[in-house]
Design a protein around this motif. Sequence first.
Motif, PDB file in Angstrom:
ATOM      1  N   UNK A 299       0.840  -1.206   0.000  1.00 33.90           N
ATOM      2  CA  UNK A 299       0.000   0.000   0.000  1.00 33.90           C
ATOM      3  C   UNK A 299       0.875   1.255   0.000  1.00 33.90           C
ATOM      4  N   UNK A 300       1.931   1.232   0.802  1.00 33.76           N
ATOM      5  CA  UNK A 300       2.816   2.403   0.854  1.00 33.76           C
ATOM      6  C   UNK A 300       3.474   2.634  -0.497  1.00 33.76           C
ATOM      7  N   UNK A 301       3.886   1.530  -1.137  1.00 25.58           N
ATOM      8  CA  UNK A 301       4.508   1.648  -2.454  1.00 25.58           C
ATOM      9  C   UNK A 301       3.549   2.318  -3.440  1.00 25.58           C
ATOM     10  N   UNK A 302       2.312   1.818  -3.447  1.00 28.12           N
ATOM     11  CA  UNK A 302       1.333   2.375  -4.383  1.00 28.12           C
ATOM     12  C   UNK A 302       1.024   3.826  -4.022  1.00 28.12           C
ATOM     13  N   UNK A 303       0.875   4.101  -2.721  1.00 26.77           N
ATOM     14  CA  UNK A 303       0.548   5.462  -2.289  1.00 26.77           C
ATOM     15  C   UNK A 303       1.615   6.436  -2.759  1.00 26.77           C
ATOM     16  N   UNK A 304       2.868   6.024  -2.640  1.00 25.90           N
ATOM     17  CA  UNK A 304       3.977   6.879  -3.069  1.00 25.90           C
ATOM     18  C   UNK A 304       3.850   7.189  -4.560  1.00 25.90           C
ATOM     19  N   UNK A 305       3.619   6.137  -5.329  1.00 28.94           N
ATOM     20  CA  UNK A 305       3.506   6.322  -6.781  1.00 28.94           C
ATOM     21  C   UNK A 305       2.321   7.198  -7.147  1.00 28.94           C
TER      22      UNK A 305
ATOM     23  N   UNK B  39       2.777  10.963  -6.095  1.00 32.88           N
ATOM     24  CA  UNK B  39       3.644  11.717  -7.010  1.00 32.88           C
ATOM     25  C   UNK B  39       2.900  12.053  -8.287  1.00 32.88           C
ATOM     26  N   UNK B  40       2.266  11.048  -8.855  1.00 32.70           N
ATOM     27  CA  UNK B  40       1.606  11.273 -10.136  1.00 32.70           C
ATOM     28  C   UNK B  40       0.497  12.311 -10.010  1.00 32.70           C
ATOM     29  N   UNK B  41      -0.318  12.182  -8.975  1.00 31.87           N
ATOM     30  CA  UNK B  41      -1.454  13.102  -8.846  1.00 31.87           C
ATOM     31  C   UNK B  41      -0.986  14.524  -8.555  1.00 31.87           C
TER      32      UNK B  41
ATOM     33  N   UNK C   5      -4.442   4.199  -3.246  1.00 31.90           N
ATOM     34  CA  UNK C   5      -4.964   5.392  -3.890  1.00 31.90           C
ATOM     35  C   UNK C   5      -5.510   6.386  -2.882  1.00 31.90           C
ATOM     36  N   UNK C   6      -6.230   5.874  -1.891  1.00 33.37           N
ATOM     37  CA  UNK C   6      -6.783   6.771  -0.873  1.00 33.37           C
ATOM     38  C   UNK C   6      -5.651   7.449  -0.110  1.00 33.37           C
ATOM     39  N   UNK C   7      -4.671   6.640   0.326  1.00 32.62           N
ATOM     40  CA  UNK C   7      -3.530   7.218   1.040  1.00 32.62           C
ATOM     41  C   UNK C   7      -2.773   8.171   0.130  1.00 32.62           C
TER      42      UNK C   7
ATOM     43  N   UNK D 184      -6.891  10.749 -10.548  1.00 31.93           N
ATOM     44  CA  UNK D 184      -6.407   9.898  -9.467  1.00 31.93           C
ATOM     45  C   UNK D 184      -7.161   8.572  -9.459  1.00 31.93           C
ATOM     46  N   UNK D 185      -8.489   8.645  -9.644  1.00 27.57           N
ATOM     47  CA  UNK D 185      -9.292   7.422  -9.636  1.00 27.57           C
ATOM     48  C   UNK D 185      -8.867   6.513 -10.784  1.00 27.57           C
ATOM     49  N   UNK D 186      -8.688   7.099 -11.953  1.00 29.55           N
ATOM     50  CA  UNK D 186      -8.266   6.319 -13.116  1.00 29.55           C
ATOM     51  C   UNK D 186      -6.905   5.672 -12.873  1.00 29.55           C
ATOM     52  N   UNK D 187      -5.985   6.506 -12.380  1.00 27.43           N
ATOM     53  CA  UNK D 187      -4.633   6.016 -12.118  1.00 27.43           C
ATOM     54  C   UNK D 187      -4.684   4.858 -11.124  1.00 27.43           C
ATOM     55  N   UNK D 188      -5.535   5.003 -10.104  1.00 29.22           N
ATOM     56  CA  UNK D 188      -5.644   3.966  -9.084  1.00 29.22           C
ATOM     57  C   UNK D 188      -6.114   2.652  -9.692  1.00 29.22           C
ATOM     58  N   UNK D 189      -7.183   2.729 -10.496  1.00 32.33           N
ATOM     59  CA  UNK D 189      -7.697   1.503 -11.105  1.00 32.33           C
ATOM     60  C   UNK D 189      -6.667   0.910 -12.054  1.00 32.33           C
ATOM     61  N   UNK D 190      -6.016   1.792 -12.809  1.00 33.12           N
ATOM     62  CA  UNK D 190      -4.966   1.328 -13.724  1.00 33.12           C
ATOM     63  C   UNK D 190      -3.874   0.605 -12.958  1.00 33.12           C
TER      64      UNK D 190
END
Lengths: 108, 881
Positions: free
Chosen positions: B102-108, B111-113, B409-411, B447-453
């Motif tokens: 989760x932390x890995x994804x949150x970091x990514x 940054x992107x958002x 994504x939420x984090x 952000x939502x799109x990126x999260x699902x992607x």
Amino acid sequence: MNETLGEFEQLVLFAVLRLGDDAYGRAIRRELLDRAGRDASAGAVFTTLERLELRGLVESDYGDPTPERGGRRKRFYRLRPEGKRALARSFDALSRMARGLKPKLETS
Amino acid sequence: MPRRPPRIAQALLRLAYRGDAREAIAGDLEEEFQEVLQQRGGFQARLWYWRQAFRSIVARRSGEAPSVTQTSRDAFITSLSGDIKFGTRLLARTPGYTILAVATIALGIATTVAISSVAYAVLLRPLPYADEDRVVMLWETDPASGYPTKGPSPPNYLDWVQRAKSFSSIGALAPYEASLTGAGEPVRLTGRRITASSFAALGIAPALGRPFLATDERAGNGVAIISHRVWTTHFGSDPTVVGRTIQLNNTSRVVVGVMGSDFRLPGRQDDLMVPFVFSDGERQARGSHFLEVVARLAPGVQIEQAQGEMDAIAADLALAYPRWNAKEGALVEPIRQQIVGDVRTAMLVITGAAALVLLIACVNVANLQIVRGVGRAGEMAVRRALGAGRVRIARQLLTESTLLALAGGAAGLLLAVVGVEILRGVLPPALADIADIRVDRTIFAIAALVTLGTGLIAGLAPVLHAWQPTAGSMSEGHRTSSGVRTARTRHTLVAAEVALAVVLLVGAGLLLRSFARLSSIDPGFATSNRLTFRVELPRGRYGTPAKWSPFMDALTARLEAVPGVIAAGGTSWLPLADSGGSNGLYVEGRPLPQPGESTFAIYRLATPGYFRAMGITIVRGRAFDSTDTATSPRVGIVNETLAARTWPNEDPIGKRVSFSRNPTERDWITVIGVARDARITTLTDPAAIAMYGAHTQDPYWFPPTHIVLHTSGDPLAIASAAREQVRALDASVPVADIKPAGELVAEQVAEPRFQSLLITSFGAAALALAAVGIYGMLSFSTAARRREFAVRLALGAAPREIVRIVFSSAIRVTTAGLLAGGVLAAIAARSMATLLYDIRPFDGVAFAAACAGIAVIAVAAACMPARRAARVDPAGALKLE
């Protein structure tokens, strides 16, 4: 045929038996709450009755739609002879097992 | 009081039950709902219904017997919610893994958002002009001069207006400044002179009042439009300000309009607009290139057609006015290009970098999922044996990775909101001005799109893996061929991760080195212990050297008397702040230059103390002094570049030059000194040709209103004393822009600093993620090879041997990643070329440093697993089997 009944199934069957012609979901739930102190959800009661009906222990038919139910019909249940036998057997077994043990349960 | 149960709860109930069941249960609940309603009121009843509905749904889900009336939709929902429940339970059972993922994804995602919210604001958010894509800017071009575009001159603009048919409206703007007095402290406001036609061309209108009309231009100077900011800060947002008379530069103007808060013109922000009335002199000045011209394409006209027409007009004008226009072309450019042109490459590079970080994060999670998948080979085998198809298994795995992505994504979104706040703080002014940066609905959608992607990408590898025929055979799964295959997939993923990290690190290295070069440029003037500010001299009282030079002399004398001030001086324009304009230079005794061959010199007036105060060395001759008066011979100081260009093998001292083609005796300026070159226009342009004039002698140029003080200590400590001295001399003169001279340079490097800061932090994140990836890969493979290591040790291999095996697999993967990354980085570096100063895109140091960084991290990440492998207890490990 040796039907075994779960505890909650027994409680539901007793409620249906006691209610007689008035055994539908809402009334059964009130009976469970008043007598057994069980707050069962409508879904749980329905699912249980559905299962008992599949096993041929109870049967059901529909009443008339009423306004206080949003125009929905009541579904009334009653015990079939197989249901009565199964309930009697379970209850007998339970009482025989419990006979004379009540004082021992009341310690501590 | 509501008579009916809550609709949403009913709908949920309907989803869970069908047919008879639905009727019986919903009927029961509604009946009882009515009773509760009678006894306890609406709120309690609704609460009760919600609880009952929820419990009934849960009872259905956990019901052991399937319903006879269940349909396939039921089955889908039941199994999906089962997947979710199962996935959640699984993730909750391994909190370490879950937190890492989760932390890995949150970091990514963060940054992107955060970055895309900036990129969106800068590149994509609609500009505040009606039909923005029809609005263009018109420029003159002069490729030979080295300035690709320059502002049109007034006569050329007027000719364009006369001739061009491609535009429904053409308007001109020019910078404008004025002191607003009579509303508290005198304040200096910047703004534009703007023609009435510009409002139609841009498609803008004031939020309050009216735009300028053609009659405003005929009537002269009487009106003004103010910005939303000035309206709130100086007029208390008073709507009756329209129609009020204000004092600008001591002339009265009636406020006719207030612009809206989102109003922006290309370039700097405006607080003030006055009608553009061309003076007679301006109408003649075909060589004065200072306008900004905006236009709206006429209906049906394409930009290419407009360009074609403007080319023809420019050719006509070149024939008609060869002296000025011989080499001039014209350029039609979309206004967005003008606004985002300079930052476009930078933003695309930064956004690309952010996407890379996200991609690395995805790869990491995919890898973690596969590792876990191997541990679940048995589970998958059971699922298949029980008849689960490929789609069913894929759904289970994708549900899990989507759960991870949603949590991440939420984090990440929370982090991004914080990140945007931070970004706003470090944003270079050029970006901050045009970008209204916020996390809004669009960004939320991104952000939502990126999260699902992310969920999909991270889940894809494990799915493909689980689909392999050998994966999940019930026997000996992970030690046979499937073990080899997972190892290969995982190694490829880690190598890919390393490659992406190389790209980011090379980019960071290039920008950092470029920034270091920029920062170490010697600007040719002193920046430490220098305070600069501006005094605004009202033109009426200080319009000529006879009036301004006594003031400046008195002021510099007063300032030099302030304790802590070593020297004080004034000039027309500070270096790096504003070019201030240049003039064609003519040398005595030489033939007049051909059209277009003139030497142009940046020209500034200076007081005697300026060179000392600014730290600009006079390398030959002398600085100005008190003998250079309004009546003494005119003198000037040239910079080294001008001296070397004009008099390559001669001594410039004593030579005479003029800015006039037909100089009178008074127009000749005698060179008395040579000043060291200073970076005047931009930090990166070393070769500006510059000349300084004595501030007592030139009535036609800008007075030396920019003051610089050489201080013995912290320059800002002198600020209030300096302000005090100005007020003591003339209380009506405003002081503005007080700042240390260091900021002149800092503003120049603000954007490169921002870019290198961002990309470097991305690089650091990528490096950390790559380390996690390598560590994870090795930990898993060493654990899987425990038995092999035990056998080797038992047969007499030294622990060193085991360490070597582990390291060699780390090195293999890292090398593959480095090679692929090097190629990718070379491609990426080429697109960054315009962002770099004095560094080639294929800079060996940046590439070597990136590779070394990765290598060090890889070795560090391999240490722990290697040590663990070497310490395997042979007896214990073998017994375990």
